[in-house]
Design an enzyme around this catalytic site. Structure first.
Site, PDB file in Angstrom:
ATOM      1  N   SER A 131     -10.883  -7.314  -2.672  1.00  0.00           N
ATOM      2  CA  SER A 131     -10.033  -6.759  -3.731  1.00  0.00           C
ATOM      3  C   SER A 131     -10.486  -7.332  -5.065  1.00  0.00           C
ATOM      4  O   SER A 131     -11.012  -8.451  -5.124  1.00  0.00           O
ATOM      5  CB  SER A 131      -8.570  -7.153  -3.489  1.00  0.00           C
ATOM      6  OG  SER A 131      -7.795  -6.873  -4.649  1.00  0.00           O
ATOM      7  N   TYR A 159      -2.139 -13.512  -1.679  1.00  0.00           N
ATOM      8  CA  TYR A 159      -2.966 -12.319  -1.406  1.00  0.00           C
ATOM      9  C   TYR A 159      -4.330 -12.480  -2.082  1.00  0.00           C
ATOM     10  O   TYR A 159      -5.381 -12.278  -1.453  1.00  0.00           O
ATOM     11  CB  TYR A 159      -2.252 -11.057  -1.912  1.00  0.00           C
ATOM     12  CG  TYR A 159      -3.112  -9.811  -1.794  1.00  0.00           C
ATOM     13  CD1 TYR A 159      -3.436  -9.286  -0.543  1.00  0.00           C
ATOM     14  CD2 TYR A 159      -3.613  -9.169  -2.932  1.00  0.00           C
ATOM     15  CE1 TYR A 159      -4.232  -8.153  -0.430  1.00  0.00           C
ATOM     16  CE2 TYR A 159      -4.409  -8.037  -2.823  1.00  0.00           C
ATOM     17  CZ  TYR A 159      -4.710  -7.528  -1.567  1.00  0.00           C
ATOM     18  OH  TYR A 159      -5.512  -6.407  -1.455  1.00  0.00           O
TER      19      TYR A 159
HETATM   20  N1  LIG Z   1      -4.601   0.060  -2.242  1.00  0.00           N
HETATM   21  C1  LIG Z   1      -5.129  -0.779  -3.108  1.00  0.00           C
HETATM   22  O1  LIG Z   1      -4.863  -0.676  -4.332  1.00  0.00           O
HETATM   23  C2  LIG Z   1      -6.083  -1.864  -2.639  1.00  0.00           C
HETATM   24  C3  LIG Z   1      -6.773  -2.580  -3.635  1.00  0.00           C
HETATM   25  C4  LIG Z   1      -7.661  -3.566  -3.253  1.00  0.00           C
HETATM   26  C5  LIG Z   1      -7.857  -3.834  -1.920  1.00  0.00           C
HETATM   27  N2  LIG Z   1      -7.187  -3.153  -0.960  1.00  0.00           N
HETATM   28  C6  LIG Z   1      -7.429  -3.494   0.445  1.00  0.00           C
HETATM   29  O2  LIG Z   1      -7.821  -2.337   1.150  1.00  0.00           O
HETATM   30  C7  LIG Z   1      -7.493  -2.498   2.524  1.00  0.00           C
HETATM   31  C8  LIG Z   1      -6.809  -1.221   3.013  1.00  0.00           C
HETATM   32  O3  LIG Z   1      -5.597  -1.056   2.322  1.00  0.00           O
HETATM   33  P1  LIG Z   1      -5.015   0.372   1.930  1.00  0.00           P
HETATM   34  O4  LIG Z   1      -4.897   0.417   0.469  1.00  0.00           O
HETATM   35  O5  LIG Z   1      -5.737   1.444   2.636  1.00  0.00           O
HETATM   36  O6  LIG Z   1      -3.520   0.204   2.490  1.00  0.00           O
HETATM   37  P2  LIG Z   1      -2.735   0.957   3.644  1.00  0.00           P
HETATM   38  O7  LIG Z   1      -2.786   2.439   3.430  1.00  0.00           O
HETATM   39  O8  LIG Z   1      -1.416   0.297   3.715  1.00  0.00           O
HETATM   40  O9  LIG Z   1      -3.586   0.640   4.970  1.00  0.00           O
HETATM   41  C9  LIG Z   1      -3.566  -0.630   5.563  1.00  0.00           C
HETATM   42  C10 LIG Z   1      -4.178  -0.539   6.947  1.00  0.00           C
HETATM   43  O10 LIG Z   1      -4.170  -1.854   7.523  1.00  0.00           O
HETATM   44  C11 LIG Z   1      -3.501  -1.796   8.774  1.00  0.00           C
HETATM   45  N3  LIG Z   1      -2.690  -2.995   9.038  1.00  0.00           N
HETATM   46  C12 LIG Z   1      -1.722  -3.525   8.243  1.00  0.00           C
HETATM   47  N4  LIG Z   1      -1.168  -4.579   8.848  1.00  0.00           N
HETATM   48  C13 LIG Z   1      -1.793  -4.707  10.056  1.00  0.00           C
HETATM   49  C14 LIG Z   1      -1.661  -5.593  11.139  1.00  0.00           C
HETATM   50  N5  LIG Z   1      -0.753  -6.601  11.142  1.00  0.00           N
HETATM   51  N6  LIG Z   1      -2.469  -5.449  12.216  1.00  0.00           N
HETATM   52  C15 LIG Z   1      -3.375  -4.435  12.240  1.00  0.00           C
HETATM   53  N7  LIG Z   1      -3.548  -3.554  11.251  1.00  0.00           N
HETATM   54  C16 LIG Z   1      -2.756  -3.695  10.178  1.00  0.00           C
HETATM   55  C17 LIG Z   1      -2.569  -0.607   8.693  1.00  0.00           C
HETATM   56  O11 LIG Z   1      -2.298  -0.167  10.013  1.00  0.00           O
HETATM   57  P3  LIG Z   1      -0.895   0.574  10.418  1.00  0.00           P
HETATM   58  O12 LIG Z   1      -0.596   1.536   9.296  1.00  0.00           O
HETATM   59  O13 LIG Z   1      -1.261   1.288  11.681  1.00  0.00           O
HETATM   60  O14 LIG Z   1       0.108  -0.483  10.559  1.00  0.00           O
HETATM   61  C18 LIG Z   1      -3.388   0.383   7.875  1.00  0.00           C
HETATM   62  O15 LIG Z   1      -4.260   1.094   8.711  1.00  0.00           O
HETATM   63  C19 LIG Z   1      -6.652  -3.760   2.625  1.00  0.00           C
HETATM   64  O16 LIG Z   1      -7.449  -4.825   3.089  1.00  0.00           O
HETATM   65  C20 LIG Z   1      -6.221  -4.013   1.187  1.00  0.00           C
HETATM   66  O17 LIG Z   1      -5.988  -5.379   0.932  1.00  0.00           O
HETATM   67  C21 LIG Z   1      -6.300  -2.160  -1.291  1.00  0.00           C
END
Ligand SMILES: NC(=O)c1ccc[n+]([C@@H]2O[C@H](COP(=O)([O-])OP(=O)(O)OC[C@H]3O[C@@H](n4cnc5c(N)ncnc54)[C@H](OP(=O)(O)O)[C@@H]3O)[C@@H](O)[C@H]2O)c1
Length: 275
Positions: A161, A174
């Site tokens: 991130s 985080y």
């Molecule tokens: N969105 C942003 O602005 C942003 C920015 C920087 C970095 N990121 C990073 O990008 C990555 C993906 O995030 P996203 O934005 O796509 O969010 P998201 O839509 O909430 O997706 C998160 C994913 O992680 C899985 N997950 C969450 N908790 C889990 C657990 N305890 N065990 C196994 N799987 C788990 C979820 O699975 P389920 O839904 O099946 O529970 C989902 O598939 C993360 O590492 C996040 O830190 C996101």
């Protein structure tokens, strides 16, 4: 000149000299790929893109219905597992290899955010965040990298991130997990390049996913503008195929990262002023 690599089980495999290895980009056609956190957001977009590029993709998550929808579209095997549980990362890797055979690509993407006052953060919540965002990726890497190294082929992508590079108030733990991933990626990249395994860090800025609602605080700032998850998926695909060690997406966010490295005091003044 050959060097030696210790792989799991104590056996020793000869590997080519670093000088014989160049460009760790990997062809996705037919490649066996595991994407964690593929049931939503960036992971789902990445799984779709990699499958569209000809890869054989196993999709992981917790949400059975979401995984089944993706599997129906992609014909992909699904793996369910809560990565905060001990042994889960190793079990997910083993299940993916049982379905697809030796893994060529692992996108370690599953993660969650937490926002609020550090003084009020329950230590158990901090432990949970560290287990999901840092311990699980370390264990997943440990489970798959020895095999990749022994085969002299593979790519691990860690989804970090922008806050892992810059820090962020109200997101200290985080941000710390993501900073640790950046350091893990850089260290592993240097260690694994000589044996033909690529390690890439992809650090997104603000992305339109369920991430913010799930952490309990919707994104409300005007800038940076959220980007679609598909843009991060393209960055992940490019990192794999071109062997890019570090990608910040959108690219312009590399400017504050460079500023914070070159002139930290100026960066802090600007960041404090513009929050
Ligand atoms: N969105 C942003 O602005 C942003 C920015 C920087 C970095 N990121 C990073 O990008 C990555 C993906 O995030 P996203 O934005 O796509 O969010 P998201 O839509 O909430 O997706 C998160 C994913 O992680 C899985 N997950 C969450 N908790 C889990 C657990 N305890 N065990 C196994 N799987 C788990 C979820 O699975 P389920 O839904 O099946 O529970 C989902 O598939 C993360 O590492 C996040 O830190 C996101």
């Amino acid at each position: 000149m050959a060097s030696q690599l210790f792989v799991r089980g104590g056996s020793v495999a000869p590997v080519p000299s670093p000088t014989l290895r160049r460009g760790l980009g990997l062809d996705l056609v037919g490649a066996a790929c595991l994407v964690t956190g593929a049931s939503s957001g960036i992971g789902a977009a990445t799984a779709r893109l990699l499958a569209g590029a000809g890869a054989r993709v196993a999709v992981h998550g917790r949400d059975r219905a979401a995984l089944d929808r993706l599997a129906a579209d992609l014909g992909a095997p699904t793996i369910q597992g809560d990565l905060t549980e001990p042994g889960a990362a190793e079990a997910v890797a083993a299940a993916a290899e049982a379905d697809l055979g030796p893994l060529d690509v692992v996108v370690s993407n599953a993660g969650a955010g937490w926002s609020g006052s550090f003084c009020e953060m329950d230590p158990a919540e901090a432990d949970c965040l560290i287990a999901l965002n840092l311990t699980a990726p370390v264990h997943l890497a440990r489970a798959v990298i020895p095999g990749m190294a022994a085969r002299g082929r593979g790519c691990l992508v860690l989804v970090g991130s922008i806050v892992g590079h810059l820090g962020a108030p109200q997101e200290a733990v985080y941000a710390a997990t993501k900073a640790a991933l950046a350091s893990l990626a850089e260290s592993l990249r240097a260690e694994m390049a000589p044996v033909g395994v690529g390690v890439c860090l992809v650090s997104p800025g603000v992305v339109q996913t369920a991430f913010f609602d799930r952490r309990g605080l919707p994104y409300s700032r005007r800038r940076p503008r959220p980007i679609p998850a598909g843009r991060v998926a393209v960055a992940v695909e490019t990192a794999i195929t071109e062997g890019r060690p570090r990608t910040i997406v959108p690219t312009w966010l590399g400017l504050p990262v460079a500023l914070s490295t070159l002139t930290p005091s100026l960066y802090r003044r600007l960041a404090d002023r513009w929050a």
